[in-house]
Design an enzyme around this catalytic site. Structure first.
Site, mmCIF file in Angstrom:
data_model
loop_
_atom_site.group_PDB
_atom_site.id
_atom_site.type_symbol
_atom_site.label_atom_id
_atom_site.label_comp_id
_atom_site.label_asym_id
_atom_site.label_seq_id
_atom_site.Cartn_x
_atom_site.Cartn_y
_atom_site.Cartn_z
ATOM 1 N N SER A 1 -6.208 36.790 82.284
ATOM 2 C CA SER A 1 -6.599 35.911 83.399
ATOM 3 C C SER A 1 -7.463 34.773 82.873
ATOM 4 O O SER A 1 -8.200 34.946 81.888
ATOM 5 C CB SER A 1 -7.411 36.707 84.426
ATOM 6 O OG SER A 1 -7.949 35.839 85.413
ATOM 7 N N TYR B 1 -14.476 42.095 86.540
ATOM 8 C CA TYR B 1 -13.046 41.802 86.326
ATOM 9 C C TYR B 1 -12.880 40.850 85.138
ATOM 10 O O TYR B 1 -12.039 41.065 84.258
ATOM 11 C CB TYR B 1 -12.485 41.191 87.608
ATOM 12 C CG TYR B 1 -11.099 40.615 87.521
ATOM 13 C CD1 TYR B 1 -9.977 41.434 87.631
ATOM 14 C CD2 TYR B 1 -10.902 39.235 87.362
ATOM 15 C CE1 TYR B 1 -8.690 40.895 87.581
ATOM 16 C CE2 TYR B 1 -9.627 38.693 87.308
ATOM 17 C CZ TYR B 1 -8.526 39.522 87.417
ATOM 18 O OH TYR B 1 -7.256 38.985 87.362
HETATM 19 P P1 NAP Z 1 -0.920 42.079 93.160
HETATM 20 O O1 NAP Z 1 -0.079 41.123 93.910
HETATM 21 O O2 NAP Z 1 -2.122 42.692 93.813
HETATM 22 O O3 NAP Z 1 0.033 43.246 92.590
HETATM 23 C C1 NAP Z 1 -0.555 44.260 91.842
HETATM 24 C C2 NAP Z 1 0.508 45.170 91.290
HETATM 25 O O4 NAP Z 1 -0.137 46.127 90.437
HETATM 26 C C3 NAP Z 1 1.230 45.971 92.353
HETATM 27 O O5 NAP Z 1 2.560 46.168 91.929
HETATM 28 C C4 NAP Z 1 0.464 47.294 92.379
HETATM 29 O O6 NAP Z 1 1.253 48.399 92.778
HETATM 30 C C5 NAP Z 1 0.105 47.444 90.916
HETATM 31 N N1 NAP Z 1 -1.072 48.252 90.674
HETATM 32 C C6 NAP Z 1 -2.283 48.177 91.259
HETATM 33 N N2 NAP Z 1 -3.101 49.126 90.747
HETATM 34 C C7 NAP Z 1 -2.388 49.805 89.827
HETATM 35 C C8 NAP Z 1 -2.651 50.901 88.980
HETATM 36 N N3 NAP Z 1 -3.850 51.511 88.972
HETATM 37 N N4 NAP Z 1 -1.666 51.343 88.172
HETATM 38 C C9 NAP Z 1 -0.450 50.748 88.171
HETATM 39 N N5 NAP Z 1 -0.122 49.724 88.958
HETATM 40 C C10 NAP Z 1 -1.072 49.250 89.781
HETATM 41 O O7 NAP Z 1 -1.493 41.429 91.819
HETATM 42 P P2 NAP Z 1 -1.041 40.111 91.008
HETATM 43 O O8 NAP Z 1 -1.826 38.979 91.532
HETATM 44 O O9 NAP Z 1 0.409 40.035 90.890
HETATM 45 O O10 NAP Z 1 -1.698 40.471 89.589
HETATM 46 C C11 NAP Z 1 -0.935 40.964 88.500
HETATM 47 C C12 NAP Z 1 -1.764 40.762 87.246
HETATM 48 O O11 NAP Z 1 -2.064 39.380 87.115
HETATM 49 C C13 NAP Z 1 -3.108 41.497 87.261
HETATM 50 O O12 NAP Z 1 -3.383 42.013 85.979
HETATM 51 C C14 NAP Z 1 -4.100 40.396 87.597
HETATM 52 O O13 NAP Z 1 -5.383 40.660 87.094
HETATM 53 C C15 NAP Z 1 -3.451 39.211 86.905
HETATM 54 N N6 NAP Z 1 -3.875 37.901 87.416
HETATM 55 C C16 NAP Z 1 -3.595 37.529 88.695
HETATM 56 C C17 NAP Z 1 -4.036 36.287 89.141
HETATM 57 C C18 NAP Z 1 -3.784 35.798 90.537
HETATM 58 O O14 NAP Z 1 -4.376 34.765 90.931
HETATM 59 N N7 NAP Z 1 -2.932 36.428 91.319
HETATM 60 C C19 NAP Z 1 -4.752 35.460 88.283
HETATM 61 C C20 NAP Z 1 -5.010 35.882 86.991
HETATM 62 C C21 NAP Z 1 -4.562 37.106 86.565
HETATM 63 P P3 NAP Z 1 1.302 48.870 94.344
HETATM 64 O O15 NAP Z 1 2.051 47.787 95.058
HETATM 65 O O16 NAP Z 1 2.035 50.158 94.338
HETATM 66 O O17 NAP Z 1 -0.109 48.951 94.786
#
Ligand code: NAP
Length: 252
Positions: A147, A161
């Site tokens: 991130s 985080y």
């Molecule tokens: P999201 O929409 O909240 O989706 C999270 C995903 O991770 C879901 O498929 C969820 O499964 C799964 N998950 C949650 N807890 C878990 C666990 N303990 N074990 C296995 N799977 C788990 O998140 P996202 O925004 O796509 O983020 C994905 C990655 O990108 C993360 O690492 C996040 O830190 C990073 N990121 C995101 C952003 C942003 O702005 N969105 C920015 C920088 C980095 P369920 O649906 O079954 O709960």
């Protein structure tokens, strides 16, 4: 078993957000997919259906990455059903309500480290055990989803985080060097503010829209824009790229 014309990709947290976008795009580009999820089975099934519609083989795999045995089972199940994994997207991650460090309790800190750091390390370990030529594997690519928080620090919101993503960056650099001679490339993508559900956990309504004014490009990013970066790093087009942290953050 693996089909020679379709490499196998495993995506943790493949059921929603960036992981879902990556999975569907990968299916359209010729991969077979294992879609990791932890609780939302319906969302995982929707991603599987989209991958099947693109002509891929695809399976949902339930796995909380904080559970070591579940991670081992996720890899074993994927190899049994689809064949050897040669692309692993280490994407699952969580954040909690926006707060200052002096307001955070230890249970919160332990949970975010258990998922974002220990979970990612264990999952990368299992990927190496199966991909490395040292272990008789075919080689492959690992893409860690870090991130922009790792270099911004996320003050007043989620220093916990941000610190976990800093750890993921260090792991990317070290592991890349450790396994570079064993047929495995390890890279990270560092997304900025991306339109996904994760921001709901922060308790800040419309967080992406509110903060977009501080992004040089003046907008939040889309999950597909991150997926493009992940798929490039996973692909042979990035064959001489390893240990690299690629920002996908609109200049933030
Ligand atoms: P999201 O929409 O909240 O989706 C999270 C995903 O991770 C879901 O498929 C969820 O499964 C799964 N998950 C949650 N807890 C878990 C666990 N303990 N074990 C296995 N799977 C788990 O998140 P996202 O925004 O796509 O983020 C994905 C990655 O990108 C993360 O690492 C996040 O830190 C990073 N990121 C995101 C952003 C942003 O702005 N969105 C920015 C920088 C980095 P369920 O649906 O079954 O709960």
């Amino acid at each position: 078993m693996a089909r020679p014309d379709r490499p196998v990709m495993l995506v943790t947290g493949g059921s929603r957000g960036i992981g879902a976008a990556t999975s569907v795009m990968a299916a359209r580009r010729g991969y077979d997919l294992a879609i990791g999820f932890v609780s939302d089975h319906d969302a995982a099934n929707r991603v599987v259906a989209a991958c099947l519609a693109a002509g891929a083989r695809a399976h949902p795999v339930r796995c909380d990455v904080a559970d070591e045995q579940a991670v081992v089972r996720m890899f074993d199940e994927t190899v049994d059903r689809l064949g050897a994994v040669t692309a692993f997207v280490n994407n699952a991650g969580i954040l909690h309500r926006a707060a200052r460090l002096d307001e955070m309790d230890v249970a919160r800190l332990q949970e975010v480290v258990a998922v974002n750091v220990v979970g990612a390390l264990v999952a990368a370990r299992e990927a190496v055990r199966r991909m490395s030529t040292r272990h008789g594997g075919p080689g492959g690519a690992i893409v860690n989803v870090s991130s922009a928080a790792s270099y911004l620090g996320s003050p007043n919101e989620f220093i916990d985080y941000a610190a976990t993503k800093g750890a993921l960056d260090s792991m990317t650099i070290g592991l890349a060097k450790e396994v570079a001679g064993e047929g495995i490339r390890v890279n990270a993508v560092r997304p900025g503010l991306i339109h996904t559900d994760i921001h709901e956990s922060s308790g800040i309504e419309n967080r992406v829209e509110k903060l977009a004014v501080n992004v040089p490009m003046r907008r939040g990013g889309h999950a597909d824009e991150v997926a493009e970066t992940i798929l490039w790093l996973a692909s042979d087009a990035a064959s001489y790229v390893t240990g690299t942290l690629v920002n996908c953050s609109g200049g933030r």
